[in-house]
Design an enzyme around this catalytic site. Structure first.
Site, PDB file in Angstrom:
ATOM      1  N   GLY A  10      25.952  64.599  24.105  1.00  0.00           N
ATOM      2  CA  GLY A  10      25.815  65.986  24.568  1.00  0.00           C
ATOM      3  C   GLY A  10      27.011  66.804  24.113  1.00  0.00           C
ATOM      4  O   GLY A  10      28.143  66.309  24.118  1.00  0.00           O
ATOM      5  N   ARG A  72      21.793  62.512  19.988  1.00  0.00           N
ATOM      6  CA  ARG A  72      21.957  61.277  20.770  1.00  0.00           C
ATOM      7  C   ARG A  72      21.393  60.085  19.994  1.00  0.00           C
ATOM      8  O   ARG A  72      20.808  59.166  20.568  1.00  0.00           O
ATOM      9  CB  ARG A  72      21.276  61.417  22.132  1.00  0.00           C
ATOM     10  N   ASP A 103      30.724  57.930  26.269  1.00  0.00           N
ATOM     11  CA  ASP A 103      30.521  56.483  26.342  1.00  0.00           C
ATOM     12  C   ASP A 103      29.554  55.958  25.263  1.00  0.00           C
ATOM     13  O   ASP A 103      29.833  54.945  24.604  1.00  0.00           O
ATOM     14  CB  ASP A 103      29.992  56.165  27.746  1.00  0.00           C
ATOM     15  N   THR A 125      33.456  64.739  27.355  1.00  0.00           N
ATOM     16  CA  THR A 125      32.222  64.856  28.148  1.00  0.00           C
ATOM     17  C   THR A 125      32.509  65.744  29.345  1.00  0.00           C
ATOM     18  O   THR A 125      33.562  65.606  29.976  1.00  0.00           O
ATOM     19  CB  THR A 125      31.658  63.521  28.664  1.00  0.00           C
ATOM     20  N   ASP A 127      31.085  65.462  32.017  1.00  0.00           N
ATOM     21  CA  ASP A 127      30.954  64.629  33.224  1.00  0.00           C
ATOM     22  C   ASP A 127      32.277  63.975  33.645  1.00  0.00           C
ATOM     23  O   ASP A 127      32.419  63.519  34.775  1.00  0.00           O
ATOM     24  CB  ASP A 127      29.911  63.524  32.998  1.00  0.00           C
ATOM     25  N   ASP A 129      33.465  61.135  32.949  1.00  0.00           N
ATOM     26  CA  ASP A 129      33.246  59.784  33.482  1.00  0.00           C
ATOM     27  C   ASP A 129      33.561  58.680  32.473  1.00  0.00           C
ATOM     28  O   ASP A 129      33.057  57.569  32.582  1.00  0.00           O
ATOM     29  CB  ASP A 129      31.790  59.644  33.972  1.00  0.00           C
ATOM     30  N   ARG A 171      25.764  62.598  35.793  1.00  0.00           N
ATOM     31  CA  ARG A 171      24.720  61.570  35.809  1.00  0.00           C
ATOM     32  C   ARG A 171      25.104  60.378  36.694  1.00  0.00           C
ATOM     33  O   ARG A 171      24.353  59.980  37.576  1.00  0.00           O
ATOM     34  CB  ARG A 171      24.534  61.085  34.370  1.00  0.00           C
TER      35      ARG A 171
HETATM   36  O1  F6P Z   1      26.795  65.105  28.436  1.00  0.00           O
HETATM   37  C1  F6P Z   1      26.575  64.669  29.755  1.00  0.00           C
HETATM   38  C2  F6P Z   1      25.416  65.411  30.317  1.00  0.00           C
HETATM   39  O2  F6P Z   1      25.774  66.766  30.399  1.00  0.00           O
HETATM   40  C3  F6P Z   1      24.923  64.863  31.663  1.00  0.00           C
HETATM   41  O3  F6P Z   1      25.578  65.350  32.759  1.00  0.00           O
HETATM   42  C4  F6P Z   1      23.468  65.229  31.642  1.00  0.00           C
HETATM   43  O4  F6P Z   1      22.718  64.352  32.448  1.00  0.00           O
HETATM   44  C5  F6P Z   1      23.126  65.082  30.214  1.00  0.00           C
HETATM   45  O5  F6P Z   1      24.291  65.314  29.480  1.00  0.00           O
HETATM   46  C6  F6P Z   1      22.038  66.009  29.732  1.00  0.00           C
HETATM   47  O6  F6P Z   1      21.793  65.721  28.399  1.00  0.00           O
HETATM   48  P1  F6P Z   1      20.760  66.474  27.474  1.00  0.00           P
HETATM   49  O7  F6P Z   1      21.382  67.797  27.131  1.00  0.00           O
HETATM   50  O8  F6P Z   1      20.630  65.603  26.280  1.00  0.00           O
HETATM   51  O9  F6P Z   1      19.511  66.615  28.258  1.00  0.00           O
END
Ligand code: F6P
Length: 345
Positions: A10, A72, A103, A125, A127, A129, A171
């Site tokens: 992301g 991704r 990660d 990130t 997040d 995390d 997440r």
């Molecule tokens: O990059 C982490 C994150 O922002 C998470 O918090 C979230 O669940 C996910 O990406 C959403 O990803 P996408 O934009 O691929 O739906």
């Protein structure tokens, strides 16, 4: 050295600042040359590249997203994917590959390192995390955006005697929920680390009403789940999974709002902040953090510290082995959970 750069997973604010720092330090101090692989590991797999020079780096510091774009894509999902990556890197004459990601991206970086690729990781990130580092860039910006939104919802909630449930990203970890909830003065904060009881949330709201506060703000991380074993598996927005096996989360805010409304009879609304938290210009903190990580990564390449990630620990920038990062998650620690319990009634 001829250095490859990619951004995977992301996107988040600060990616361009990191790319810029790598190119500037590498060009000015080491006479390096650069090539960018487009759309994360997809670009390495498909050998899609873009030459990177000081020209490309000009003006990108405050710009959100990533000039290299991202995906991704997981090369390990294809039978010869990792080998193809290694061969394409060799074909481009790459001496070191700097992978900027979370990660998933750094997990692939570690696998390639084990296959002999000279790889270095940079942590990002929203997040926050990622194991091994105190802060990932992107997080501070996301917290700022979410805290501002919570502040704005406060005034309309109070004006209408409403409850607002604000769903934020996160997440597996409640970093954004905790920090934004704290900064925005939320009345209840729900995080993935502590399954919640809806009755407790309802009690908080009702006792606020008894004290004369007819509105409440509940902040919920997208990965939070009820303790109740029937509904305790987490709320997903769809059944499809990405190449790293992650389901698309979403919907917990709406569900919590529904339950609160049903039980309290107070007008309760859900607001999902979603990708607004990931977009736009990085905060000053994230610009500095991304720049320092970028400088750290290029220095690591010249010291031959491959298979490592640049990390921030107790205000010092260090290199840590990717094996300490790959496949591990950094959820809220004991200190943070204690702080959370301190402000959650
Ligand atoms: O990059 C982490 C994150 O922002 C998470 O918090 C979230 O669940 C996910 O990406 C959403 O990803 P996408 O934009 O691929 O739906």
């Amino acid at each position: 050295m001829h250095i490859g750069i990619l951004t995977g997973g992301g996107d988040c604010p600060g990616l361009n600042a990191a790319i810029r720092a790598i190119i500037r330090k590498g060009t000015f101090h080491y006479n390096d040359t650069f090539v960018g692989f487009l759309e994360g590991w997809k670009g390495v797999l498909e050998n899609r590249t873009q030459k990177l020079t000081l020209e490309n780096a000009r003006g990108i510091l405050p710009v959100g997203g990533t000039i290299l774009r991202t995906s991704r894509t997981n090369p390990a999902k294809q039978s010869d994917g990792l080998t193809r990556c290694r061969l394409n890197l060799e074909a481009n004459g790459i001496d070191a590959l700097i992978a900027i990601g979370g990660d998933d991206t750094l997990g692939v970086a570690y696998k390639l390192y084990e296959l002999g690729v000279s790889v270095i990781g940079v942590p990002k990130t929203i997040d926050n995390d990622l194991a091994g580092t105190d802060y990932c860039f992107g997080f501070d910006t996301a917290v700022g955006i979410a805290a501002e939104a919570i502040g704005r919802l406060h005034s309309t909630a109070e004006a209408h005697n409403r409850v607002f449930v604000v769903e934020v990203m996160g997440r597996d970890a409640g970093w954004i929920a905790l920090y934004a909830g704290m900064a925005g003065g939320a009345d209840v904060i729900l995080v993935p680390e502590e399954p919640f009881n809806i009755e407790t949330v309802v009690n908080v709201i009702q006792s606020r009403v008894k004290r004369g506060s007819y509105f409440s703000i509940v902040v919920v991380a997208e990965g939070a789940r009820p303790a109740d074993p029937v509904h305790g598996s987490g709320i997903v927005a769809g059944i499809e999974r990405d190449e790293f096996g992650h389901a698309r989360l979403g919907g917990i805010g709406e569900q919590v709002a529904l339950e609160i409304g049903k039980r309290t009879k107070i007008d309760t609304r859900a607001t999902v902040l979603g990708h607004i938290q990931r977009g736009g210009t990085p905060s000053a903190f994230d610009r500095v953090l991304a720049t320092r990580y970028g400088i750290g990564a290029i220095d690591m390449a010249h010291r031959g510290e491959f298979g490592c990630m640049t990390a921030l620990r107790a205000n010092r920038f260090i290199a840590i082995p990717l094996c300490e990062v790959a496949g591990k998650n950094r959820t809220l620690g004991l200190d943070e959970l204690e702080a959370l319990r301190g402000i959650n009634p």
